[in-house]
Design a protein around this motif. Structure first.
Motif, PDB file in Angstrom:
ATOM      1  N   PHE A  69       0.847  -1.196   0.000  1.00 54.91           N
ATOM      2  CA  PHE A  69       0.000   0.000   0.000  1.00 54.91           C
ATOM      3  C   PHE A  69       0.877   1.238   0.000  1.00 54.91           C
ATOM      4  O   PHE A  69       1.980   1.241   0.561  1.00 54.91           O
ATOM      5  CB  PHE A  69      -0.975   0.007   1.190  1.00 54.91           C
ATOM      6  CG  PHE A  69      -0.319   0.195   2.516  1.00 54.91           C
ATOM      7  CD1 PHE A  69      -0.156   1.458   3.054  1.00 54.91           C
ATOM      8  CD2 PHE A  69       0.170  -0.895   3.224  1.00 54.91           C
ATOM      9  CE1 PHE A  69       0.461   1.639   4.287  1.00 54.91           C
ATOM     10  CE2 PHE A  69       0.788  -0.726   4.449  1.00 54.91           C
ATOM     11  CZ  PHE A  69       0.932   0.547   4.984  1.00 54.91           C
ATOM     12  N   ASN A  70       0.416   2.254  -0.669  1.00 61.24           N
ATOM     13  CA  ASN A  70       1.161   3.504  -0.849  1.00 61.24           C
ATOM     14  C   ASN A  70       0.158   4.636  -0.670  1.00 61.24           C
ATOM     15  O   ASN A  70      -0.969   4.541  -1.171  1.00 61.24           O
ATOM     16  CB  ASN A  70       1.763   3.554  -2.250  1.00 61.24           C
ATOM     17  CG  ASN A  70       2.598   2.305  -2.544  1.00 61.24           C
ATOM     18  OD1 ASN A  70       3.777   2.271  -2.255  1.00 61.24           O
ATOM     19  ND2 ASN A  70       1.958   1.267  -3.079  1.00 61.24           N
ATOM     20  N   ILE A  71       0.554   5.675   0.065  1.00 60.55           N
ATOM     21  CA  ILE A  71      -0.409   6.729   0.385  1.00 60.55           C
ATOM     22  C   ILE A  71       0.175   8.085  -0.021  1.00 60.55           C
ATOM     23  O   ILE A  71       1.264   8.455   0.433  1.00 60.55           O
ATOM     24  CB  ILE A  71      -0.772   6.705   1.891  1.00 60.55           C
ATOM     25  CG1 ILE A  71      -1.344   5.314   2.256  1.00 60.55           C
ATOM     26  CG2 ILE A  71      -1.761   7.826   2.234  1.00 60.55           C
ATOM     27  CD1 ILE A  71      -1.808   5.161   3.690  1.00 60.55           C
ATOM     28  N   VAL A  72      -0.532   8.789  -0.896  1.00 63.02           N
ATOM     29  CA  VAL A  72      -0.017  10.042  -1.440  1.00 63.02           C
ATOM     30  C   VAL A  72      -1.015  11.169  -1.179  1.00 63.02           C
ATOM     31  O   VAL A  72      -2.130  11.156  -1.688  1.00 63.02           O
ATOM     32  CB  VAL A  72       0.210   9.919  -2.970  1.00 63.02           C
ATOM     33  CG1 VAL A  72       0.778  11.215  -3.533  1.00 63.02           C
ATOM     34  CG2 VAL A  72       1.133   8.754  -3.286  1.00 63.02           C
ATOM     35  N   ASN A  73      -0.619  12.149  -0.368  1.00 60.52           N
ATOM     36  CA  ASN A  73      -1.437  13.360  -0.248  1.00 60.52           C
ATOM     37  C   ASN A  73      -1.346  14.114  -1.562  1.00 60.52           C
ATOM     38  O   ASN A  73      -0.284  14.154  -2.179  1.00 60.52           O
ATOM     39  CB  ASN A  73      -0.881  14.279   0.856  1.00 60.52           C
ATOM     40  CG  ASN A  73      -1.078  13.690   2.232  1.00 60.52           C
ATOM     41  OD1 ASN A  73      -2.170  13.263   2.562  1.00 60.52           O
ATOM     42  ND2 ASN A  73      -0.016  13.670   3.029  1.00 60.52           N
ATOM     43  N   GLY A  74      -2.430  14.725  -1.957  1.00 62.31           N
ATOM     44  CA  GLY A  74      -2.362  15.493  -3.202  1.00 62.31           C
ATOM     45  C   GLY A  74      -3.724  16.003  -3.580  1.00 62.31           C
ATOM     46  O   GLY A  74      -4.734  15.641  -2.959  1.00 62.31           O
ATOM     47  N   ARG A  75      -3.730  16.852  -4.589  1.00 64.44           N
ATOM     48  CA  ARG A  75      -5.012  17.379  -5.039  1.00 64.44           C
ATOM     49  C   ARG A  75      -5.763  16.344  -5.854  1.00 64.44           C
ATOM     50  O   ARG A  75      -5.163  15.521  -6.544  1.00 64.44           O
ATOM     51  CB  ARG A  75      -4.758  18.630  -5.896  1.00 64.44           C
ATOM     52  CG  ARG A  75      -4.530  19.841  -5.028  1.00 64.44           C
ATOM     53  CD  ARG A  75      -4.251  21.104  -5.774  1.00 64.44           C
ATOM     54  NE  ARG A  75      -4.832  21.185  -7.101  1.00 64.44           N
ATOM     55  CZ  ARG A  75      -4.500  22.141  -7.978  1.00 64.44           C
ATOM     56  NH1 ARG A  75      -3.601  23.043  -7.645  1.00 64.44           N
ATOM     57  NH2 ARG A  75      -5.060  22.188  -9.168  1.00 64.44           N
ATOM     58  N   GLY A  76      -7.086  16.471  -5.813  1.00 56.84           N
ATOM     59  CA  GLY A  76      -7.909  15.542  -6.578  1.00 56.84           C
ATOM     60  C   GLY A  76      -7.657  15.635  -8.059  1.00 56.84           C
ATOM     61  O   GLY A  76      -7.545  14.622  -8.754  1.00 56.84           O
ATOM     62  N   ASP A  77      -7.516  16.879  -8.554  1.00 58.77           N
ATOM     63  CA  ASP A  77      -7.366  17.033 -10.006  1.00 58.77           C
ATOM     64  C   ASP A  77      -5.941  16.757 -10.467  1.00 58.77           C
ATOM     65  O   ASP A  77      -5.653  16.865 -11.657  1.00 58.77           O
ATOM     66  CB  ASP A  77      -7.826  18.437 -10.447  1.00 58.77           C
ATOM     67  CG  ASP A  77      -7.054  19.545  -9.742  1.00 58.77           C
ATOM     68  OD1 ASP A  77      -6.256  19.248  -8.831  1.00 58.77           O
ATOM     69  OD2 ASP A  77      -7.241  20.722 -10.116  1.00 58.77           O
ATOM     70  N   VAL A  78      -5.045  16.423  -9.540  1.00 59.17           N
ATOM     71  CA  VAL A  78      -3.672  16.066  -9.923  1.00 59.17           C
ATOM     72  C   VAL A  78      -3.448  14.579  -9.619  1.00 59.17           C
ATOM     73  O   VAL A  78      -3.463  13.739 -10.517  1.00 59.17           O
ATOM     74  CB  VAL A  78      -2.635  16.950  -9.179  1.00 59.17           C
ATOM     75  CG1 VAL A  78      -1.228  16.549  -9.566  1.00 59.17           C
ATOM     76  CG2 VAL A  78      -2.888  18.430  -9.460  1.00 59.17           C
ATOM     77  N   VAL A  79      -3.304  14.253  -8.344  1.00 60.15           N
ATOM     78  CA  VAL A  79      -3.006  12.859  -7.973  1.00 60.15           C
ATOM     79  C   VAL A  79      -4.232  11.962  -8.226  1.00 60.15           C
ATOM     80  O   VAL A  79      -4.120  10.879  -8.803  1.00 60.15           O
ATOM     81  CB  VAL A  79      -2.545  12.780  -6.501  1.00 60.15           C
ATOM     82  CG1 VAL A  79      -2.335  11.337  -6.071  1.00 60.15           C
ATOM     83  CG2 VAL A  79      -1.259  13.576  -6.308  1.00 60.15           C
ATOM     84  N   GLY A  80      -5.415  12.457  -7.810  1.00 61.95           N
ATOM     85  CA  GLY A  80      -6.635  11.658  -8.013  1.00 61.95           C
ATOM     86  C   GLY A  80      -6.887  11.404  -9.482  1.00 61.95           C
ATOM     87  O   GLY A  80      -7.220  10.282  -9.893  1.00 61.95           O
ATOM     88  N   ALA A  81      -6.692  12.442 -10.286  1.00 63.84           N
ATOM     89  CA  ALA A  81      -6.949  12.301 -11.728  1.00 63.84           C
ATOM     90  C   ALA A  81      -5.958  11.321 -12.354  1.00 63.84           C
ATOM     91  O   ALA A  81      -6.332  10.519 -13.222  1.00 63.84           O
ATOM     92  CB  ALA A  81      -6.858  13.669 -12.396  1.00 63.84           C
ATOM     93  N   GLU A  82      -4.707  11.370 -11.901  1.00 61.29           N
ATOM     94  CA  GLU A  82      -3.707  10.441 -12.457  1.00 61.29           C
ATOM     95  C   GLU A  82      -4.048   8.992 -12.090  1.00 61.29           C
ATOM     96  O   GLU A  82      -3.964   8.093 -12.925  1.00 61.29           O
ATOM     97  CB  GLU A  82      -2.301  10.826 -11.945  1.00 61.29           C
ATOM     98  CG  GLU A  82      -1.162   9.963 -12.481  1.00 61.29           C
ATOM     99  CD  GLU A  82      -0.963  10.071 -13.995  1.00 61.29           C
ATOM    100  OE1 GLU A  82      -1.616  10.903 -14.635  1.00 61.29           O
ATOM    101  OE2 GLU A  82      -0.160   9.281 -14.527  1.00 61.29           O
ATOM    102  N   PHE A  83      -4.471   8.780 -10.858  1.00 59.87           N
ATOM    103  CA  PHE A  83      -4.873   7.431 -10.450  1.00 59.87           C
ATOM    104  C   PHE A  83      -6.069   6.942 -11.285  1.00 59.87           C
ATOM    105  O   PHE A  83      -6.209   5.759 -11.550  1.00 59.87           O
ATOM    106  CB  PHE A  83      -5.279   7.416  -8.962  1.00 59.87           C
ATOM    107  CG  PHE A  83      -4.120   7.466  -7.988  1.00 59.87           C
ATOM    108  CD1 PHE A  83      -2.802   7.478  -8.414  1.00 59.87           C
ATOM    109  CD2 PHE A  83      -4.377   7.493  -6.606  1.00 59.87           C
ATOM    110  CE1 PHE A  83      -1.753   7.528  -7.499  1.00 59.87           C
ATOM    111  CE2 PHE A  83      -3.329   7.529  -5.688  1.00 59.87           C
ATOM    112  CZ  PHE A  83      -2.016   7.556  -6.134  1.00 59.87           C
ATOM    113  N   SER A  84      -6.926   7.893 -11.667  1.00 62.37           N
ATOM    114  CA  SER A  84      -8.158   7.503 -12.374  1.00 62.37           C
ATOM    115  C   SER A  84      -7.927   7.177 -13.842  1.00 62.37           C
ATOM    116  O   SER A  84      -8.794   6.593 -14.482  1.00 62.37           O
ATOM    117  CB  SER A  84      -9.190   8.631 -12.319  1.00 62.37           C
ATOM    118  OG  SER A  84      -9.298   9.137 -11.027  1.00 62.37           O
ATOM    119  N   ARG A  85      -6.785   7.609 -14.403  1.00 65.09           N
ATOM    120  CA  ARG A  85      -6.581   7.357 -15.844  1.00 65.09           C
ATOM    121  C   ARG A  85      -5.357   6.508 -16.143  1.00 65.09           C
ATOM    122  O   ARG A  85      -5.178   6.050 -17.265  1.00 65.09           O
ATOM    123  CB  ARG A  85      -6.479   8.696 -16.588  1.00 65.09           C
ATOM    124  CG  ARG A  85      -5.253   9.485 -16.215  1.00 65.09           C
ATOM    125  CD  ARG A  85      -5.099  10.791 -16.982  1.00 65.09           C
ATOM    126  NE  ARG A  85      -4.037  11.543 -16.315  1.00 65.09           N
ATOM    127  CZ  ARG A  85      -4.176  12.734 -15.759  1.00 65.09           C
ATOM    128  NH1 ARG A  85      -5.324  13.359 -15.841  1.00 65.09           N
ATOM    129  NH2 ARG A  85      -3.174  13.324 -15.156  1.00 65.09           N
TER     130      ARG A  85
END
Ligand code: NAD
Length: 475
Positions: A195-211
């Protein structure tokens, strides 16, 4: 002041490559209590790469090994429950009844999944096929601020039970809580990269995880609007998704209910987690024949829902998490008045006696029609709408006349009638007469409240892909 300056990748706390910072606040005082350095695209990709490296070995780990890991994570979270509670009270402002539930619930999520895993058959036979439930691939979890520990732990627990590795992006507003929880999870001693945990913005880290093409599955809890973006972003690589989204739960009082007893429960369900809950029963449906009596009881009972600081054990409603959320709730109270609804309790501004903090007054509107925006849109604060109905058919029609379908509440005496109505509600869960949470039963929504289910065996299967291996039938 806390400065959260690390993220967790490949079994280590590392400095993020990202340099953007966000401020962290105590919502009860509006004081800035810290900062967090946010991860960027490069951090998101490093986390995915670590999860990818860990996947081949971890996906072949055995049941007993994973059960041990889950038990060890649970123990590590429990060991620091006092600090976790304190951090949640400070950074989120939740009342004690809720922090107590949330921290215990986070630790027990691992044990519940261990129990499910112990009983789960990964292989079954269907005719001449052997069906194997195989780990789905690398997963990403994206979580909101309103119950940070629970969402991280329940998603992580299901991933581990299934044998998938995971990258997690919690809400950037919960960084102090996340830091402490990550320290606990690190103590769990899992293989690096699982498991890996990254604080970040939704439109940056979240968006990258989503695509990102290496992510097979996204498990998301948050708003319906962001859920739709995640679904679109994942379409190109055909990601599997579990989306736990918003709600506008009906809280139905039947005409045989004992109002002296049920109104406290009705309000408890409506104001849970200071109203910042997807499961809140925010539309109170009352039979026309009993409206006067119900309003009188509501007016009285809401005075029992003390608003204030998490240090006060009698408090039932805490602050809104942020100034933005406070303003949003205020704007909905203004909207309700503009739409012609009448106040039974509460209204604009802070509760009496509170001069600072993002506290909103617990508010009940009456004369609400189900087509008003305050009855249709998720407010995510302590604002409830009373809507009258003629008979059971009318109550069911109004309850189902919503874009959402997460959790509904029924209050009454006749169990056969309650069960019949429950079977006709378009809702992922129906809670009869304030029944307690069932952590092994599926949780998730109909309609725009989401896709898929979490918890128990249904939650585990969200991280598994069935594979049928067909053999010739023996002659
Ligand atoms: P949100 O949707 O704004 O954010 C949730 C998470 O998504 C955060 O980590 C955020 O950074 C991230 N995010 C934002 N934009 C993104 C993007 N473009 N791509 C990927 N990730 C992105 O929600 P919130 O304000 O943090 O939480 C409140 C919402 O969560 C409410 O609508 C509530 O109903 C919902 N919620 C649902 C459940 C459930 O189980 N159904 C539980 C709790 C909260």
């Amino acid at each position: 002041m806390r400065n959260i300056d690390n993220i967790y990748i490949d079994g280590r706390f590392v400095a993020p490559h990202g340099t953007e910072t966000a401020d962290l606040f105590n919502p009860s005082t509006q004081e800035r209590i810290g900062t967090v350095i946010l991860g960027d695209l490069s951090d998101a990709r490093d986390a995915i790469a670590a999860a990818k490296r860990a996947f081949p070995a971890f996906s072949r780990s055995g049941k007993s090994e994973r059960i041990q890991m889950l038990e060890s994570l649970s123990a590590a979270v429990s060991a620091r429950s006092a600090e976790l509670t304190q951090a949640m009270a400070e950074e989120y402002g939740a009342p004690q009844y809720f922090t107590g539930f949330a921290v215990a619930n986070a630790a027990s999520a691992f044990l519940h999944m261990a129990q499910v895993l112990g009983n789960y058959e990964f292989t079954r036979r269907i005719g001449n096929a052997e069906v194997r439930m195989q780990p789905i691939g690398i997963a990403a979890a994206i979580t909101p601020w309103n119950s940070n520990y629970g969402f991280i732990c329940s998603k992580l627990a299901a991933a581990i039970a299934a044998g998938t590795t995971i990258v997690i992006k919690p809400s950037e507003m919960s960084a102090i809580q996340t830091q402490l929880l990550t320290e606990c999870l690190h103590e769990g001693g899992l293989p690096k990269g699982v498991f890996n945990i990254v604080n970040g913005r939704g439109d940056v880290v979240g968006a990258e995880f989503s695509r990102h093409p290496d992510i097979a599955k996204v498990t998301f809890t948050g708003s319906t609007a962001v859920g739709k973006e995640i679904l679109r972003a994942g379409a190109d690589t055909m990601k599997r998704v579990t989306l736990e989204l918003g709600g506008k739960g009906p809280n139905i009082i039947l005409d045989d209910a004992d109002l002296n007893n049920v109104i406290a429960t009705v309000l408890g369900m409506g104001l849970v987690n200071s109203g910042q809950a997807c499961v809140a029963g925010t539309r109170i449906l009352v039979p026309e024949s009993r409206i006067d009596e119900a309003l009188e009881r509501l007016k009285h009972e809401i005075t029992q829902f003390k608003t204030g600081l998490p240090t006060d054990p009698d408090v039932r409603v805490g602050p809104m998490v942020s100034e933005k959320q406070y303003e949003r709730v205020q704007s909905y109270i203004r909207l309700g008045l503009e739409e012609g609804a009448d106040l039974v309790a509460g209204g604009l501004g802070r509760p009496e006696g509170l001069t600072r903090g993002w506290f909103s007054r617990p508010t009940i509107f009456t004369n609400v029609r189900n087509d008003m925006r305050i009855a249709r849109e998720e407010i995510f604060g302590p604002v409830l709408s009373v809507i009258t109905y003629r008979d059971d058919e009318d109550a069911i029609r109004i309850a189902n006349d919503t874009d959402y379908g997460l959790q509904a509440y029924l209050h009454g005496k006749d169990m056969a009638r309650l069960n019949d109505i429950a079977s006709r509600l378009d809702s992922g869960r129906v809670v009869i007469n304030g029944a307690p949470h069932e952590p092994l039963a599926p949780f998730g929504g109909f309609k725009q409240s989401g896709i898929g289910r979490e918890f128990g065996e249904f939650g585990l299967e969200g991280f598994l892909e069935p594979k049928a291996i067909l053999s010739p039938i023996a002659q």
